[in-house]
Design a protein around this motif. Sequence first.
Motif, PDB file in Angstrom:
ATOM      1  N   ALA A   1       0.836  -1.208   0.000  1.00  0.00           N
ATOM      2  CA  ALA A   1       0.000   0.000   0.000  1.00  0.00           C
ATOM      3  C   ALA A   1       0.868   1.254   0.000  1.00  0.00           C
ATOM      4  O   ALA A   1       0.564   2.238  -0.678  1.00  0.00           O
ATOM      5  N   THR A   2       1.966   1.221   0.751  1.00  0.00           N
ATOM      6  CA  THR A   2       2.875   2.369   0.784  1.00  0.00           C
ATOM      7  C   THR A   2       3.523   2.576  -0.577  1.00  0.00           C
ATOM      8  O   THR A   2       3.613   3.711  -1.066  1.00  0.00           O
ATOM      9  N   GLU A   3       3.980   1.483  -1.191  1.00  0.00           N
ATOM     10  CA  GLU A   3       4.602   1.612  -2.509  1.00  0.00           C
ATOM     11  C   GLU A   3       3.594   2.114  -3.543  1.00  0.00           C
ATOM     12  O   GLU A   3       3.929   2.925  -4.400  1.00  0.00           O
ATOM     13  N   LYS A   4       2.371   1.667  -3.442  1.00  0.00           N
ATOM     14  CA  LYS A   4       1.327   2.132  -4.359  1.00  0.00           C
ATOM     15  C   LYS A   4       1.123   3.645  -4.217  1.00  0.00           C
ATOM     16  O   LYS A   4       0.976   4.361  -5.209  1.00  0.00           O
ATOM     17  N   LYS A   5       1.153   4.136  -2.977  1.00  0.00           N
ATOM     18  CA  LYS A   5       1.019   5.582  -2.742  1.00  0.00           C
ATOM     19  C   LYS A   5       2.217   6.345  -3.306  1.00  0.00           C
ATOM     20  O   LYS A   5       2.067   7.428  -3.870  1.00  0.00           O
ATOM     21  N   VAL A   6       3.416   5.768  -3.139  1.00  0.00           N
ATOM     22  CA  VAL A   6       4.620   6.403  -3.684  1.00  0.00           C
ATOM     23  C   VAL A   6       4.524   6.489  -5.206  1.00  0.00           C
ATOM     24  O   VAL A   6       4.808   7.528  -5.806  1.00  0.00           O
ATOM     25  N   LEU A   7       4.109   5.388  -5.845  1.00  0.00           N
ATOM     26  CA  LEU A   7       3.977   5.375  -7.303  1.00  0.00           C
ATOM     27  C   LEU A   7       2.933   6.382  -7.764  1.00  0.00           C
ATOM     28  O   LEU A   7       3.147   7.103  -8.749  1.00  0.00           O
ATOM     29  N   LEU A   8       1.821   6.439  -7.080  1.00  0.00           N
ATOM     30  CA  LEU A   8       0.783   7.406  -7.427  1.00  0.00           C
ATOM     31  C   LEU A   8       1.299   8.832  -7.249  1.00  0.00           C
ATOM     32  O   LEU A   8       1.037   9.708  -8.087  1.00  0.00           O
ATOM     33  N   GLY A   9       2.065   9.066  -6.190  1.00  0.00           N
ATOM     34  CA  GLY A   9       2.637  10.391  -5.951  1.00  0.00           C
ATOM     35  C   GLY A   9       3.634  10.781  -7.037  1.00  0.00           C
ATOM     36  O   GLY A   9       3.636  11.925  -7.507  1.00  0.00           O
ATOM     37  N   ILE A  10       4.475   9.834  -7.424  1.00  0.00           N
ATOM     38  CA  ILE A  10       5.446  10.103  -8.500  1.00  0.00           C
ATOM     39  C   ILE A  10       4.715  10.449  -9.783  1.00  0.00           C
ATOM     40  O   ILE A  10       5.041  11.424 -10.464  1.00  0.00           O
ATOM     41  N   PHE A  11       3.716   9.626 -10.123  1.00  0.00           N
ATOM     42  CA  PHE A  11       2.956   9.866 -11.347  1.00  0.00           C
ATOM     43  C   PHE A  11       2.255  11.224 -11.303  1.00  0.00           C
ATOM     44  O   PHE A  11       2.324  12.003 -12.258  1.00  0.00           O
TER      45      PHE A  11
END
Length: 161
Positions: free
Chosen positions: A5-15
Amino acid sequence: MESYATEKKVLLGIFAFALLLRIIFVLNLNTNELILMGHERNIKEFPHLADQPIYDILGSNIASGKGFSLPYSSEDKTGFLSAMVNSSAAEIGFFKDGKVFGGMVYFGKPTAFWDPLYPIFLGGIYYFFGRNFLIVRVFQAILASAACILIYLIGKEVFSR
């Protein structure tokens, strides 16, 4: 589970951040300065920028069902080819005897002189949304932002070893 879930948030933030930066840039572009259609001065001074309008013309032809070819200059709605034929572009080697680039490309006939993927991409956008450079740039911004996610994932894989 929490790590995913944390990595998904990081990826969404980067995008989201990458897309925001690109959209701000796209909205501040002056299309008329970048797409050098029909301006003899620009053709003569910047011949290396002639690919921009040619990709646009090829994309328009694909969208209208005319295939991957340059139209005859009289059929070109952008005015770019007519400007080149009737300008000093012949002096810099674009046109001679009705042929483009020394006979490697002919008007009205299929060509393999330019790579097909980008004109096909443009043709798809033009087919569904019309010939709108802002929409093209928004799609390009989305693709470039997705590339940031790929770079993150590749870096994570390479440097986690």
